[in-house]
Design an enzyme around this catalytic site. Structure first.
Site, PDB file in Angstrom:
ATOM      1  N   TYR A 111       3.480  -6.126  -3.466  1.00  0.00           N
ATOM      2  CA  TYR A 111       4.651  -6.489  -4.266  1.00  0.00           C
ATOM      3  C   TYR A 111       4.681  -5.675  -5.567  1.00  0.00           C
ATOM      4  CZ  TYR A 111       4.640 -10.745  -1.320  1.00  0.00           C
ATOM      5  OH  TYR A 111       4.656 -11.635  -0.267  1.00  0.00           O
ATOM      6  N   LYS A 170       2.873  -6.766   4.120  1.00  0.00           N
ATOM      7  CA  LYS A 170       3.865  -7.832   3.943  1.00  0.00           C
ATOM      8  C   LYS A 170       4.659  -7.432   2.726  1.00  0.00           C
ATOM      9  CE  LYS A 170       3.234 -12.800   2.855  1.00  0.00           C
ATOM     10  NZ  LYS A 170       4.572 -13.254   2.647  1.00  0.00           N
TER      11      LYS A 170
END
Ligand code: FBP
Length: 258
Positions: free
Chosen positions: A138, A169
């Site tokens: 992220y 992810k």
């Protein structure tokens, strides 16, 4: 062993439930605050994996769904450029029955090098045990202006590949065309969508998931859009139809509404 255990028809739906550290119980209601409730969703919803911190794995994990042990975590209480440090060893994850380890990296943070280094050690150790490695990547911090832009999401995907993750992810860019670039940038690392807060409507969420699949992603690793749903098992069924069974968006919506 590797990542294959999380695959079904080459795809994967993973339930994430590490929010208690990341956001606090504010994400939960009377039901979802109970880890046993979410464990049951994972099993009955036929998820291909569940991501937990070690405390939940120790007290609630029952071996029914392949475990991804999250090895780091941070709160949202501390402000500024984020850093998330390791809080559990790979060896201990193995002893809890994990088939993969998960680790969050915040590229763009002034502390990114700490997480790169720590992830590097974890990745090598995981290889010794035959565990899969999943990187939550992220982009975040003062320097990151738009964490879901085409370039930033692709950058996140690429970092995961280069640091040795089996799966990354990452956040959705908002449409399949831009997300395709992230999938391409991830190379042989598999791409899982990270859900985010509960979408305004279930159709919007399913549309995002469809976009990920159309762009070449293998599935998702999400939490709130499932266990905050009024009927989590219906949502699980719709996701399974869309991701694992390759059904259309209309069919998935029908399952949800049916
Ligand atoms: P959601 O599908 O609920 O967004 O879960 C995905 C996840 O990555 C969790 O694993 C994690 O706890 C949380 O999002 C982190 O959220 P944030 O983006 O606020 O750091």
């Amino acid at each position: 062993m590797g990542f294959d255990i999380f695959l079904e028809n080459g795809r994967s739906i993973i339930l994430a439930y590490d929010h208690g550290i990341e956001h606090g119980p504010t994400d939960f209601n009377e039901k979802s605050v109970d880890p046993a409730f979410v464990m049951e969703i994972a099993e009955k919803g036929k998820f291909n994996g569940i991501a937990l911190q070690k405390g939940l794995a120790e007290k609630y994990y029952n071996g029914k769904v392949p475990l991804i042990l999250k090895l780091n975590g941070k709160t949202n209480i501390v402000k500024g450029d984020p850093v998330s440090r390791q809080n559990c060893s790979v060896e201990y994850a193995v002893s809890l029955g994990a088939k993969a380890v998960g680790y969050t990296i915040y590229p763009g943070s002034i502390h990114e090098n700490i997480m790169f280094q720590e992830f590097g050690r974890i990745q090598e150790e995981a290889r010794k045990y035959g565990l899969a490695v999943i990187a939550w990547v992220y982009p975040r911090g003062e320097a990151v202006k738009d964490d879901t832009s085409k370039e930033m999401v692709a950058y996140a995907a690429r970092i995961g590949l280069e640091l040795g993750a089996d799966a990354v992810k990452i956040k959705y860019t908002g449409d399949p065309n831009t997300f395709r670039w992230a999938v391409k940038s991830a190379g042989k690392a598999k791409v899982l969508m990270s859900g985010g807060p509960k979408a305004p409507t279930e159709e919007i969420f399913l549309q995002q998931v469809k976009g990920v699949i159309d762009a070449g992603g293998i599935g998702l690793a999400v939490g709130r859009n499932v266990w905050q749903h009024e009927e989590p098992l219906k949502m699980a069924k719709a996701l399974r139809a869309l991701v694992i069974e390759g059904k259309s968006l209309d069919e998935a919506v029908h399952i949800l509404k049916g």
